[in-house]
Design a protein around this motif. Structure first.
Motif, PDB file in Angstrom:
ATOM      1  N   ILE A  65       0.828  -1.200   0.000  1.00 33.16           N
ATOM      2  CA  ILE A  65       0.000   0.000   0.000  1.00 33.16           C
ATOM      3  C   ILE A  65       0.865   1.253   0.000  1.00 33.16           C
ATOM      4  O   ILE A  65       1.821   1.347   0.766  1.00 33.16           O
ATOM      5  CB  ILE A  65      -0.887   0.020   1.267  1.00 33.16           C
ATOM      6  N   TYR A  66       0.487   2.194  -0.851  1.00 30.86           N
ATOM      7  CA  TYR A  66       1.083   3.526  -0.788  1.00 30.86           C
ATOM      8  C   TYR A  66      -0.021   4.455  -0.315  1.00 30.86           C
ATOM      9  O   TYR A  66      -1.053   4.606  -0.966  1.00 30.86           O
ATOM     10  CB  TYR A  66       1.618   3.978  -2.148  1.00 30.86           C
ATOM     11  N   ALA A  67       0.175   5.052   0.868  1.00 30.34           N
ATOM     12  CA  ALA A  67      -0.823   5.937   1.467  1.00 30.34           C
ATOM     13  C   ALA A  67      -0.275   7.348   1.542  1.00 30.34           C
ATOM     14  O   ALA A  67       0.883   7.548   1.912  1.00 30.34           O
ATOM     15  CB  ALA A  67      -1.204   5.428   2.859  1.00 30.34           C
ATOM     16  N   ARG A  68      -1.142   8.320   1.231  1.00 28.43           N
ATOM     17  CA  ARG A  68      -0.685   9.712   1.188  1.00 28.43           C
ATOM     18  C   ARG A  68      -1.847  10.636   1.558  1.00 28.43           C
ATOM     19  O   ARG A  68      -2.926  10.532   0.989  1.00 28.43           O
ATOM     20  CB  ARG A  68      -0.185  10.013  -0.209  1.00 28.43           C
ATOM     21  N   ARG A  82       7.454   2.314  -8.550  1.00 28.16           N
ATOM     22  CA  ARG A  82       8.460   1.540  -7.820  1.00 28.16           C
ATOM     23  C   ARG A  82       7.820   0.321  -7.148  1.00 28.16           C
ATOM     24  O   ARG A  82       8.408  -0.761  -7.108  1.00 28.16           O
ATOM     25  CB  ARG A  82       9.157   2.427  -6.787  1.00 28.16           C
ATOM     26  N   LEU A  83       6.599   0.488  -6.605  1.00 27.07           N
ATOM     27  CA  LEU A  83       5.910  -0.641  -5.990  1.00 27.07           C
ATOM     28  C   LEU A  83       5.537  -1.691  -7.029  1.00 27.07           C
ATOM     29  O   LEU A  83       5.586  -2.892  -6.754  1.00 27.07           O
ATOM     30  CB  LEU A  83       4.660  -0.170  -5.237  1.00 27.07           C
ATOM     31  N   LEU A  84       5.173  -1.243  -8.240  1.00 28.63           N
ATOM     32  CA  LEU A  84       4.896  -2.175  -9.324  1.00 28.63           C
ATOM     33  C   LEU A  84       6.145  -2.981  -9.663  1.00 28.63           C
ATOM     34  O   LEU A  84       6.081  -4.197  -9.861  1.00 28.63           O
ATOM     35  CB  LEU A  84       4.386  -1.442 -10.563  1.00 28.63           C
ATOM     36  N   GLN A  85       7.295  -2.341  -9.708  1.00 31.20           N
ATOM     37  CA  GLN A  85       8.544  -3.050  -9.993  1.00 31.20           C
ATOM     38  C   GLN A  85       8.851  -4.085  -8.913  1.00 31.20           C
ATOM     39  O   GLN A  85       9.306  -5.191  -9.224  1.00 31.20           O
ATOM     40  CB  GLN A  85       9.700  -2.060 -10.113  1.00 31.20           C
ATOM     41  N   VAL A  86       8.578  -3.746  -7.654  1.00 28.27           N
ATOM     42  CA  VAL A  86       8.792  -4.706  -6.563  1.00 28.27           C
ATOM     43  C   VAL A  86       7.863  -5.899  -6.749  1.00 28.27           C
ATOM     44  O   VAL A  86       8.277  -7.052  -6.614  1.00 28.27           O
ATOM     45  CB  VAL A  86       8.579  -4.042  -5.188  1.00 28.27           C
ATOM     46  N   GLN A  87       6.599  -5.635  -7.065  1.00 31.61           N
ATOM     47  CA  GLN A  87       5.645  -6.725  -7.265  1.00 31.61           C
ATOM     48  C   GLN A  87       6.073  -7.624  -8.420  1.00 31.61           C
ATOM     49  O   GLN A  87       6.043  -8.846  -8.311  1.00 31.61           O
ATOM     50  CB  GLN A  87       4.242  -6.181  -7.517  1.00 31.61           C
ATOM     51  N   LEU A  88       6.495  -7.044  -9.526  1.00 31.37           N
ATOM     52  CA  LEU A  88       6.925  -7.836 -10.682  1.00 31.37           C
ATOM     53  C   LEU A  88       8.181  -8.640 -10.373  1.00 31.37           C
ATOM     54  O   LEU A  88       8.355  -9.750 -10.883  1.00 31.37           O
ATOM     55  CB  LEU A  88       7.143  -6.936 -11.895  1.00 31.37           C
ATOM     56  N   ALA A  89       9.047  -8.114  -9.522  1.00 26.88           N
ATOM     57  CA  ALA A  89      10.280  -8.824  -9.158  1.00 26.88           C
ATOM     58  C   ALA A  89      10.002 -10.059  -8.297  1.00 26.88           C
ATOM     59  O   ALA A  89      10.876 -10.921  -8.154  1.00 26.88           O
ATOM     60  CB  ALA A  89      11.223  -7.882  -8.414  1.00 26.88           C
ATOM     61  N   LEU A  90       8.790 -10.181  -7.770  1.00 24.41           N
ATOM     62  CA  LEU A  90       8.440 -11.363  -6.978  1.00 24.41           C
ATOM     63  C   LEU A  90       8.277 -12.606  -7.849  1.00 24.41           C
ATOM     64  O   LEU A  90       8.181 -13.711  -7.329  1.00 24.41           O
ATOM     65  CB  LEU A  90       7.150 -11.111  -6.185  1.00 24.41           C
ATOM     66  N   GLY A  91       8.231 -12.428  -9.157  1.00 24.93           N
ATOM     67  CA  GLY A  91       8.132 -13.563 -10.067  1.00 24.93           C
ATOM     68  C   GLY A  91       6.822 -14.303  -9.912  1.00 24.93           C
ATOM     69  O   GLY A  91       5.746 -13.717  -9.977  1.00 24.93           O
ATOM     70  N   ARG A  92       6.906 -15.604  -9.673  1.00 21.50           N
ATOM     71  CA  ARG A  92       5.686 -16.421  -9.601  1.00 21.50           C
ATOM     72  C   ARG A  92       4.803 -16.066  -8.415  1.00 21.50           C
ATOM     73  O   ARG A  92       3.628 -16.406  -8.395  1.00 21.50           O
ATOM     74  CB  ARG A  92       6.058 -17.897  -9.550  1.00 21.50           C
ATOM     75  N   GLU A 160      14.103   1.649  -0.112  1.00 25.37           N
ATOM     76  CA  GLU A 160      14.808   0.975  -1.206  1.00 25.37           C
ATOM     77  C   GLU A 160      13.997  -0.229  -1.661  1.00 25.37           C
ATOM     78  O   GLU A 160      13.484  -0.993  -0.854  1.00 25.37           O
ATOM     79  CB  GLU A 160      16.196   0.533  -0.749  1.00 25.37           C
ATOM     80  N   GLN A 161      13.937  -0.400  -2.968  1.00 23.47           N
ATOM     81  CA  GLN A 161      13.156  -1.509  -3.514  1.00 23.47           C
ATOM     82  C   GLN A 161      13.711  -2.856  -3.075  1.00 23.47           C
ATOM     83  O   GLN A 161      12.945  -3.793  -2.844  1.00 23.47           O
ATOM     84  CB  GLN A 161      13.120  -1.404  -5.038  1.00 23.47           C
ATOM     85  N   LYS A 162      15.024  -2.962  -2.948  1.00 21.81           N
ATOM     86  CA  LYS A 162      15.630  -4.229  -2.510  1.00 21.81           C
ATOM     87  C   LYS A 162      15.146  -4.618  -1.119  1.00 21.81           C
ATOM     88  O   LYS A 162      14.865  -5.781  -0.855  1.00 21.81           O
ATOM     89  CB  LYS A 162      17.159  -4.112  -2.473  1.00 21.81           C
ATOM     90  N   GLU A 163      15.074  -3.632  -0.226  1.00 19.51           N
ATOM     91  CA  GLU A 163      14.632  -3.901   1.141  1.00 19.51           C
ATOM     92  C   GLU A 163      13.184  -4.379   1.155  1.00 19.51           C
ATOM     93  O   GLU A 163      12.843  -5.365   1.804  1.00 19.51           O
ATOM     94  CB  GLU A 163      14.776  -2.633   1.983  1.00 19.51           C
ATOM     95  N   LEU A 164      12.343  -3.692   0.425  1.00 21.31           N
ATOM     96  CA  LEU A 164      10.933  -4.056   0.361  1.00 21.31           C
ATOM     97  C   LEU A 164      10.756  -5.434  -0.271  1.00 21.31           C
ATOM     98  O   LEU A 164       9.991  -6.267   0.227  1.00 21.31           O
ATOM     99  CB  LEU A 164      10.178  -2.989  -0.423  1.00 21.31           C
ATOM    100  N   LEU A 165      11.481  -5.701  -1.328  1.00 18.35           N
ATOM    101  CA  LEU A 165      11.413  -6.996  -1.993  1.00 18.35           C
ATOM    102  C   LEU A 165      11.866  -8.111  -1.063  1.00 18.35           C
ATOM    103  O   LEU A 165      11.214  -9.146  -0.954  1.00 18.35           O
ATOM    104  CB  LEU A 165      12.265  -6.979  -3.270  1.00 18.35           C
ATOM    105  N   ARG A 166      12.975  -7.890  -0.373  1.00 20.40           N
ATOM    106  CA  ARG A 166      13.493  -8.901   0.555  1.00 20.40           C
ATOM    107  C   ARG A 166      12.472  -9.208   1.659  1.00 20.40           C
ATOM    108  O   ARG A 166      12.202 -10.366   1.971  1.00 20.40           O
ATOM    109  CB  ARG A 166      14.806  -8.418   1.166  1.00 20.40           C
TER     110      ARG A 166
END
Length: 176
Positions: A65-68, A82-92, A160-166
């Motif tokens: 969620i991005y809240a503002r 950026r959140l879309l990129q994190v979601q896509l990086a989750l793969g399957r 950072e996207q890496k942190e969120l992805l991890r």
């Protein structure tokens, strides 16, 4: 004769000593020197329950969620990208995560059919904003909600996207 009375104490010390030492190190004065996970995440002390329409049904996915509490303009669109990129990086596992935007004012014109959008300036939204701290949402915040409908993690908007992805990968692995 002294060996017989000494043996039970020795056994108790060997069995319970490491446990007692670990408790002392963790909760005692030495605990402040324990290493913390790197990153900017905050585990919410009290998880915030989402309103029923926002939480989805019993098979709801994890929510990113991005809240503002200000209008969603260019910077908001960048954070959502950026959140879309994190979601896509989750793969399957990307289907196990739903992205959401919580905003105030007019609904932003975003060309993203998979983005769930909720207003924070209606009756239901004000309650959510108050529970999360409306002042913290002024410049935006990223949240993670579990499938049960509880917001459990908070990040600054420029996480950072890496942190969120991890973190998402760990949560998804642990919830299979």
């Amino acid at each position: 004769m002294k060996h017989k009375t000494f043996a039970p104490w020795l056994v108790a010390l060997v069995c319970l000593g490491p446990f007692a030492a670990a408790l002392f190190i963790y909760y005692g004065p030495l605990g402040r020197w324990l290493p913390q996970l790197p990153g900017s995440r905050e585990l919410l002390a009290e998880p915030v329950a989402l309103p029923a329409p926002w939480a989805g049904d019993g098979e709801a996915p994890w929510q990113l969620i991005y809240a503002r509490m200000s209008r969603c303009e260019q910077q908001c669109a960048q954070h959502l990208g950026r959140l879309l990129q994190v979601q896509l990086a989750l793969g399957r596992d990307q289907d196990r995560v739903q992205r959401a935007l919580w905003h105030v004012g007019e609904r932003p014109a975003l060309d993203d059919p998979n983005l769930t959008v909720h207003a924070l300036d209606d009756g239901v939204g004000r309650g959510v904003a108050e529970a999360l701290g409306a002042e913290r949402l002024r410049d935006g915040r990223v949240y993670v909600a579990d499938p049960r409908g509880f917001v459990i993690l908070s990040y600054p908007p420029d996480v950072e996207q890496k942190e969120l992805l991890r973190d998402l990968e760990r949560l998804l692995t642990g919830s299979k």
